[in-house]
Motif scaffolding. Structure first.
Motif, PDB file in Angstrom:
ATOM      1  N   LEU A   1      -0.644   7.713   2.710  1.00 39.35           N
ATOM      2  CA  LEU A   1       0.362   8.440   3.489  1.00 39.35           C
ATOM      3  C   LEU A   1       1.033   9.465   2.604  1.00 39.35           C
ATOM      4  O   LEU A   1       1.642   9.118   1.592  1.00 39.35           O
ATOM      5  CB  LEU A   1       1.406   7.475   4.050  1.00 39.35           C
ATOM      6  CG  LEU A   1       2.605   8.099   4.767  1.00 39.35           C
ATOM      7  CD1 LEU A   1       2.160   8.962   5.939  1.00 39.35           C
ATOM      8  CD2 LEU A   1       3.577   7.017   5.236  1.00 39.35           C
ATOM      9  N   ASP A   2       0.903  10.727   2.969  1.00 35.11           N
ATOM     10  CA  ASP A   2       1.553  11.826   2.261  1.00 35.11           C
ATOM     11  C   ASP A   2       2.971  11.962   2.822  1.00 35.11           C
ATOM     12  O   ASP A   2       3.173  12.490   3.917  1.00 35.11           O
ATOM     13  CB  ASP A   2       0.759  13.113   2.473  1.00 35.11           C
ATOM     14  CG  ASP A   2       1.273  14.284   1.651  1.00 35.11           C
ATOM     15  OD1 ASP A   2       2.508  14.424   1.531  1.00 35.11           O
ATOM     16  OD2 ASP A   2       0.454  15.072   1.146  1.00 35.11           O
TER      17      ASP A   2
ATOM     18  N   MET B   1       4.639  13.996   6.118  1.00 32.82           N
ATOM     19  CA  MET B   1       5.297  13.227   7.164  1.00 32.82           C
ATOM     20  C   MET B   1       6.729  13.707   7.386  1.00 32.82           C
ATOM     21  O   MET B   1       7.169  13.889   8.532  1.00 32.82           O
ATOM     22  CB  MET B   1       5.308  11.739   6.807  1.00 32.82           C
ATOM     23  CG  MET B   1       5.950  10.863   7.872  1.00 32.82           C
ATOM     24  SD  MET B   1       6.238   9.156   7.354  1.00 32.82           S
ATOM     25  CE  MET B   1       7.694   9.378   6.308  1.00 32.82           C
TER      26      MET B   1
ATOM     27  N   ALA C   1       3.479   4.203  13.631  1.00 34.65           N
ATOM     28  CA  ALA C   1       3.961   3.888  12.283  1.00 34.65           C
ATOM     29  C   ALA C   1       3.994   2.386  12.017  1.00 34.65           C
ATOM     30  O   ALA C   1       3.544   1.921  10.966  1.00 34.65           O
ATOM     31  CB  ALA C   1       5.348   4.482  12.080  1.00 34.65           C
TER      32      ALA C   1
ATOM     33  N   ILE D   1       9.305   3.519   7.454  1.00 29.78           N
ATOM     34  CA  ILE D   1       9.219   4.822   8.114  1.00 29.78           C
ATOM     35  C   ILE D   1      10.347   4.993   9.107  1.00 29.78           C
ATOM     36  O   ILE D   1      10.960   6.064   9.196  1.00 29.78           O
ATOM     37  CB  ILE D   1       7.848   4.985   8.780  1.00 29.78           C
ATOM     38  CG1 ILE D   1       6.757   5.067   7.700  1.00 29.78           C
ATOM     39  CG2 ILE D   1       7.814   6.239   9.666  1.00 29.78           C
ATOM     40  CD1 ILE D   1       5.351   5.077   8.239  1.00 29.78           C
TER      41      ILE D   1
ATOM     42  N   PHE E   1       2.548  11.618  11.852  1.00 30.50           N
ATOM     43  CA  PHE E   1       1.355  11.705  11.009  1.00 30.50           C
ATOM     44  C   PHE E   1       0.426  12.830  11.449  1.00 30.50           C
ATOM     45  O   PHE E   1      -0.235  13.436  10.623  1.00 30.50           O
ATOM     46  CB  PHE E   1       0.566  10.391  11.076  1.00 30.50           C
ATOM     47  CG  PHE E   1       1.305   9.177  10.617  1.00 30.50           C
ATOM     48  CD1 PHE E   1       2.374   9.255   9.746  1.00 30.50           C
ATOM     49  CD2 PHE E   1       0.922   7.924  11.060  1.00 30.50           C
ATOM     50  CE1 PHE E   1       3.047   8.117   9.329  1.00 30.50           C
ATOM     51  CE2 PHE E   1       1.582   6.774  10.642  1.00 30.50           C
ATOM     52  CZ  PHE E   1       2.645   6.874   9.778  1.00 30.50           C
TER      53      PHE E   1
ATOM     54  N   LEU F   1      -1.875  11.379   7.183  1.00 27.44           N
ATOM     55  CA  LEU F   1      -2.559  10.109   6.971  1.00 27.44           C
ATOM     56  C   LEU F   1      -4.015  10.362   6.599  1.00 27.44           C
ATOM     57  O   LEU F   1      -4.667  11.250   7.163  1.00 27.44           O
ATOM     58  CB  LEU F   1      -2.498   9.279   8.254  1.00 27.44           C
ATOM     59  CG  LEU F   1      -2.463   7.765   8.127  1.00 27.44           C
ATOM     60  CD1 LEU F   1      -1.202   7.314   7.393  1.00 27.44           C
ATOM     61  CD2 LEU F   1      -2.531   7.118   9.504  1.00 27.44           C
TER      62      LEU F   1
ATOM     63  N   SER G   1      -4.676   8.692  14.419  1.00 31.92           N
ATOM     64  CA  SER G   1      -3.894   7.997  13.401  1.00 31.92           C
ATOM     65  C   SER G   1      -3.456   6.614  13.849  1.00 31.92           C
ATOM     66  O   SER G   1      -3.365   5.688  13.037  1.00 31.92           O
ATOM     67  CB  SER G   1      -2.668   8.838  13.011  1.00 31.92           C
ATOM     68  OG  SER G   1      -3.049   9.911  12.178  1.00 31.92           O
TER      69      SER G   1
ATOM     70  N   ALA H   1      -4.538   3.654  11.358  1.00 38.79           N
ATOM     71  CA  ALA H   1      -3.472   2.911  10.678  1.00 38.79           C
ATOM     72  C   ALA H   1      -3.515   1.439  11.037  1.00 38.79           C
ATOM     73  O   ALA H   1      -3.207   0.572  10.202  1.00 38.79           O
ATOM     74  CB  ALA H   1      -2.112   3.510  11.033  1.00 38.79           C
TER      75      ALA H   1
ATOM     76  N   TYR I   1       0.753   0.964   3.763  1.00 37.67           N
ATOM     77  CA  TYR I   1       0.530   2.359   3.379  1.00 37.67           C
ATOM     78  C   TYR I   1       0.645   2.482   1.866  1.00 37.67           C
ATOM     79  O   TYR I   1       1.573   1.936   1.263  1.00 37.67           O
ATOM     80  CB  TYR I   1       1.585   3.280   4.004  1.00 37.67           C
ATOM     81  CG  TYR I   1       1.637   3.291   5.505  1.00 37.67           C
ATOM     82  CD1 TYR I   1       0.813   4.117   6.254  1.00 37.67           C
ATOM     83  CD2 TYR I   1       2.555   2.488   6.186  1.00 37.67           C
ATOM     84  CE1 TYR I   1       0.885   4.142   7.639  1.00 37.67           C
ATOM     85  CE2 TYR I   1       2.632   2.507   7.571  1.00 37.67           C
ATOM     86  CZ  TYR I   1       1.794   3.335   8.293  1.00 37.67           C
ATOM     87  OH  TYR I   1       1.875   3.357   9.659  1.00 37.67           O
TER      88      TYR I   1
ATOM     89  N   VAL J   1       1.768   5.117  -0.415  1.00 40.12           N
ATOM     90  CA  VAL J   1       2.575   6.304  -0.134  1.00 40.12           C
ATOM     91  C   VAL J   1       2.520   7.269  -1.309  1.00 40.12           C
ATOM     92  O   VAL J   1       2.941   6.941  -2.430  1.00 40.12           O
ATOM     93  CB  VAL J   1       4.036   5.901   0.167  1.00 40.12           C
ATOM     94  CG1 VAL J   1       4.857   7.139   0.502  1.00 40.12           C
ATOM     95  CG2 VAL J   1       4.073   4.908   1.321  1.00 40.12           C
TER      96      VAL J   1
END
Length: 374
Positions: free
Chosen positions: A18-19, A23, A48, A53, A235, A253, A345, A349, A355, A357
């Motif tokens: 997860l960037d 996000m 999520a 989050i 995402f 994601l 996503s 997910a 995640y 991160v």
């Protein structure tokens, strides 16, 4: 942007990445739209499924949220959220769990679209929104259906009528801002018409709730609406990019995978991420560009032109050059790490328990847990 030297040596692949920078920008983008449109944003956390989050939304634990399972409602309430909409038609057998959450101070509201549900909800003393069918995508009542008033009267009699809600799911099947704006207006007009019908019958309708990720970004006027909902916007994914709601570069994601072999005569690169990691979702198959099981990026997240996961077995993925492309198959040695952008996503997910991160700047990678269940 992820640092060029960020390594993944400590991760077992496949791994969910997860960037957080992307996000955050996606969250801020829709926050700004909601403010411009004069409505409350009620984020949907079905994608999520992570308290870490939810705390990073603009309202934090004080803001309204949407969920798709009672497990989500329970976890997010423990995390501090108290204003929750359970946006799946209520089954009478689940009302005990709803009552238990409400007894703990959670203002959990359910949705329904028939008198049987309304009678069960009234007996359980649980507030509800009436679901409106705005585009034939799923359940709900038409604004001019006589059943709408009957359902409203049952809820109103017990002081449980909170309003109406709708979801223009067919907006996922059209492309471009103008097309999404038309669905957003359809969504708005149908929900407002239903609210006016209830009010005309002497019934209160304080909440008028609309939303999908395409219509939330495409709406131009939400007169008469009080709140909008969206979920995957945090995402994004290749389906959203394929209908021009976002850019591929906005997708926060990805799945980290490792090259494990080759079938050079066939033009295949084998990876250790199959459909158990990516999911079987093939949502781009019906779009202008079929992205297979996902778009291939290098370890830094840079898209590798015309390279897709063209096929997937349970734990094996097959990378190849997109059909019709004259791009050469890159020389990817065994052990090379790649990142795959997902079609959907929510589905991707759901294959993972946490995640990994990716931080902005020089921070360390973190682990944020996510959960499943109903």
């Amino acid at each position: 942007m992820q640092r060029e030297d960020f390594g993944f040596d400590g991760l077992t692949t496949p791994a969910l990445l997860l960037d957080v920078g992307k996000m955050t920008r996606n969250i801020e983008r829709l926050d700004a739209r909601a403010k411009d449109l004069g409505v409350t944003l009620r984020p949907h956390l079905k994608t999520a499924k992570s308290a870490e989050i939810s705390k990073r939304l603009s309202g934090g634990v004080n803001g309204p949220i949407t969920v798709s399972t009672l497990a989500e409602a329970e976890v997010f309430h423990v995390a501090g959220h108290t204003d929750i909409l359970y946006a799946v038609g209520i089954a009478p057998q689940k009302l005990g769990r709803v009552q238990a959450l409400r007894a703990k101070g959670c203002d959990l509201v359910v949705i329904l679209d028939n008198t049987d549900q309304a009678s069960a909800v009234a007996e359980a003393d649980v507030p509800a929104l009436i679901e409106i069918d705005s585009d034939g995508h799923r359940g709900g009542l038409a604004p001019d259906d006589p059943e709408l008033i009957k359902v409203g009267e049952i809820l109103h009699k017990h002081g449980l009528l909170r309003g109406v809600m709708t979801h223009a799911g067919e907006s996922y099947n059209v492309r471009g801002a103008d097309a999404h704006a038309k669905f957003a207006e359809l969504e708005r007009s149908m929900a407002v018409k239903a609210a006016e019908a209830l009010r005309g019958a002497g019934l209160e309708c304080p909440t008028v709730s609309v939303g999908s990720t395409p219509t939330a970004h495409g709406a131009r006027d939400l007169t008469g609406v009080t709140e909008m909902r969206a979920g995957v916007y945090m995402f994004f994914d290749l389906v959203m990019a394929g209908i021009d709601v976002c850019r591929v570069d906005d997708i926060a994601l990805s799945v980290l995978t490792t090259v494990i072999g080759h079938q050079r005569a066939k033009g295949w690169v084998m990876i250790d991420a199959g459909w158990m990691a990516m999911s079987r979702d093939r949502g781009t198959f019906v779009q202008d560009v079929d992205q297979g099981y996902g778009v291939v990026c290098d370890a830094q997240g840079r898209v590798m032109r015309d390279l897709i996961v063209s096929s997937a077995n349970q734990e094996h993925g097959i990378i190849s050059v997109r059909e019709g492309s004259d791009e050469p198959l890159p020389d990817l040695a065994v052990g090379t790490q790649l990142r795959i952008l997902p079609n959907h996503s929510c589905a991707t997910a759901a294959q993972f328990d946490w995640y990994n991160v990716l931080p902005e700047g020089d921070g360390a990678m973190e682990i944020w847990p996510r959960f499943g269940g109903w």
